[in-house]
Design a protein around this motif. Structure first.
Motif, PDB file in Angstrom:
ATOM      1  N   ASN A 170       8.171   0.434   5.573  1.00 24.17           N
ATOM      2  CA  ASN A 170       9.488   0.816   5.072  1.00 24.17           C
ATOM      3  C   ASN A 170       9.840   2.212   5.574  1.00 24.17           C
ATOM      4  N   ILE A 171      10.867   2.298   6.415  1.00 17.59           N
ATOM      5  CA  ILE A 171      11.298   3.569   6.990  1.00 17.59           C
ATOM      6  C   ILE A 171      12.224   4.297   6.029  1.00 17.59           C
ATOM      7  N   THR A 172      13.193   3.584   5.464  1.00 20.18           N
ATOM      8  CA  THR A 172      14.083   4.078   4.417  1.00 20.18           C
ATOM      9  C   THR A 172      14.195   2.958   3.388  1.00 20.18           C
ATOM     10  N   PRO A 173      14.863   3.181   2.246  1.00 19.68           N
ATOM     11  CA  PRO A 173      15.043   2.082   1.290  1.00 19.68           C
ATOM     12  C   PRO A 173      15.765   0.869   1.866  1.00 19.68           C
ATOM     13  N   PHE A 177       0.834  -1.190   0.000  1.00 22.15           N
ATOM     14  CA  PHE A 177       0.000   0.000   0.000  1.00 22.15           C
ATOM     15  C   PHE A 177       0.876   1.251   0.000  1.00 22.15           C
ATOM     16  N   PHE A 178       0.289   2.359  -0.452  1.00 21.40           N
ATOM     17  CA  PHE A 178       0.933   3.674  -0.391  1.00 21.40           C
ATOM     18  C   PHE A 178       2.316   3.667  -1.045  1.00 21.40           C
ATOM     19  N   ASP A 179       2.329   3.206  -2.303  1.00 22.82           N
ATOM     20  CA  ASP A 179       3.568   3.197  -3.090  1.00 22.82           C
ATOM     21  C   ASP A 179       4.675   2.428  -2.365  1.00 22.82           C
ATOM     22  N   ASN A 180       4.327   1.227  -1.902  1.00 25.73           N
ATOM     23  CA  ASN A 180       5.250   0.298  -1.239  1.00 25.73           C
ATOM     24  C   ASN A 180       5.713   0.777   0.137  1.00 25.73           C
ATOM     25  N   PRO A 210      21.792  -3.127   4.438  1.00 29.07           N
ATOM     26  CA  PRO A 210      22.736  -2.174   3.827  1.00 29.07           C
ATOM     27  C   PRO A 210      23.588  -2.814   2.741  1.00 29.07           C
ATOM     28  N   THR A 211      24.250  -1.986   1.964  1.00 26.92           N
ATOM     29  CA  THR A 211      25.318  -2.407   1.065  1.00 26.92           C
ATOM     30  C   THR A 211      26.512  -1.495   1.315  1.00 26.92           C
TER      31      THR A 211
END
Length: 446
Positions: free
Chosen positions: A214-217, A156-159, A259-260
């Motif tokens: 999702n808080i950040t990518p 929902f809401f653009d992922n 993370p990467t």
């Protein structure tokens, strides 16, 4: 220490079968990936003349997978005369992209039916009453047919929000990693392995679901809600969906960071979580003549997995370190803490870029209050020696599990893994010898 060769002498069929499968698969002539038994095909039976790929493009993805694990007690343990045990699992699944099929935006449906069979060496030979871990992780939770997955997932809401609900397993979303170790102590869902009376991992499902934000990518938070009934676990009740016998609910919560790092984009998987169960359990330290106080169960866990470096020829080649720990409450948990450390190197040799080698060590600690309860029960029953039929073997201290394996990527649809395991203080019982276990496992995708 003299190693007995009974596994190889008395179990040649499986050993030979594995070697023949690897040899034949590696020697297959170059063929189109759509053909059956092609090295490059993702499926042993091929692409069904293109039908399978077409169905997948249209939103229907079938999965038929088989896992087999064999283990032999080469030396030590409780019954060194027992040679080999074999266990396996079938999984039949279908994943539907409902956006392609029905026009439902960002919606997915998954159904998986599993069947487990066989016996477990840990129960029959390594320890008197089973090890704390298991030398065959695919064994357990009742050797029976189950509806393991039957869920709907939607964004929902653009992922921003990800919701999954239906018949689900906790470990597929929480405290999860991929693992090729045969010993149970090194896979994902360790919080459930040491609190298995409430947290059900694959293949046991229950009504429930989870919401992820999702808080950040790279970072998301998720919380789950899972109904608990005695039917979830019982053998033969894998398709029983009642909630009338509800005992309570399990609520896990978790923060995940993916993370990467660096120019090689080295991948990480970091998870910090905890759980609470509304079911009331006996408080081990309060045991008196069969009676105990009760309390709710709770605990926490941490998982840190990081690729340390990569090699030319593939971003997934290189060395990956994984550390895990679980902490359970001291009142109601048989296992109050657990730790493990593993190293996996994929593509060590350029000639075998898809093969990997893994090594792991774990410690599983028995709650001292649980040990005290066992001693009190023995005194109450007048059982002071193990020759008494009423005697309960005392589990105290820690069991340590070690494993090294080599994964042979024979084809894209067949992987075979010989392994060696060493179990120190099996079952955390005094008087049981350390066990050296030889194993072979394989995964096939049809």
């Amino acid at each position: 220490m003299k190693i007995k060769n009974k596994f190889f002498l008395r179990s040649p069929s499986f050993f030979a079968m594995s070697l023949v499968a690897v040899s034949c698969a590696s020697a297959l002539p170059a063929a189109h990936a759509a053909e059956p038994f092609s090295y490059d095909s993702a499926w042993m039976l091929g692409d069904w003349n293109g039908t399978r790929s077409q169905l997948k493009d249209e939103g229907v993805d079938f999965q038929v997978n088989y896992t087999m694990e064999s283990a032999a007690n080469l030396a030590g343990g409780y019954r060194s005369s027992t040679t080999m045990r074999y266990s396996d699992q079938w999984a039949f699944g279908v994943d539907l992209d409902l956006e392609k099929l029905l026009g439902w935006n960002d919606t997915e449906f998954q159904m998986t039916i599993t069947d487990r069979n066989g016996r477990n060496l840990s129960d029959d030979a390594v320890s008197r009453n089973g090890t704390l871990s298991s030398v065959q992780e695919v064994y357990g939770r009742g050797q029976t047919w189950r509806l393991t997955q039957f869920w709907l997932r939607k964004h929902f809401f653009d992922n921003l929000v990800d919701v999954k609900a239906g018949r689900v397993t906790v470990g597929e979303d929480f405290d999860s990693i991929d693992s090729k170790f045969q010993n149970l102590a090194f896979g994902g869902g360790q919080a459930g392995n040491w609190r298995g009376d409430h947290w059900y991992n694959w293949p046991v499902s229950q009504w429930g679901g989870r919401v992820a934000v999702n808080i950040t990518p790279d970072v998301f938070f998720q919380v789950g809600f899972y109904n608990q009934t005695p039917y979830n676990y019982d053998r033969g009740d894998g398709f029983r969906f009642e909630v009338s016998q509800t005992e309570g609910n399990l609520v896990p919560a978790e923060v995940v960071w993916h993370p990467t790092f660096g120019p090689d984009n080295l991948k990480g998987n970091y998870r910090l979580g905890g759980y609470y169960s509304s079911v009331r359990d006996q408080v081990y330290g309060s045991w008196r003549n069969g009676n105990t106080d009760t309390a709710h169960a709770y605990g926490g866990y941490v998982l840190a997995q990081q690729q340390l470096f990569s090699q030319p020829g593939g971003s997934d080649r290189g060395l990956t370190l994984t550390a895990q720990a679980v902490m359970n409450d001291h009142k109601t948990a048989k296992i109050d803490n657990y730790q493990s450390l593993t190293l996996v190197w994929k593509g060590l040799a350029d000639a075998r870029p898809e093969d990997e080698i893994g090594i792991g060590a774990s410690r599983i600690h028995v709650n001292s209050s649980y040990s005290t309860m066992q001693r009190r029960e023995n005194r109450s029953n007048g059982a002071y020696y193990d020759s008494n039929p009423a005697w309960i073997p005392i589990q105290h201290g820690s069991e340590y599990d070690y494993e090294v394996y080599y994964n042979i990527h024979a084809t894209n649809w067949l992987q075979v893994r010989p392994n060696l395991q060493y179990v120190v203080a099996p079952g955390a019982e005094n008087g049981v010898k350390n066990a050296l276990v030889g194993g072979i496992s394989a995964n096939l995708s049809f």
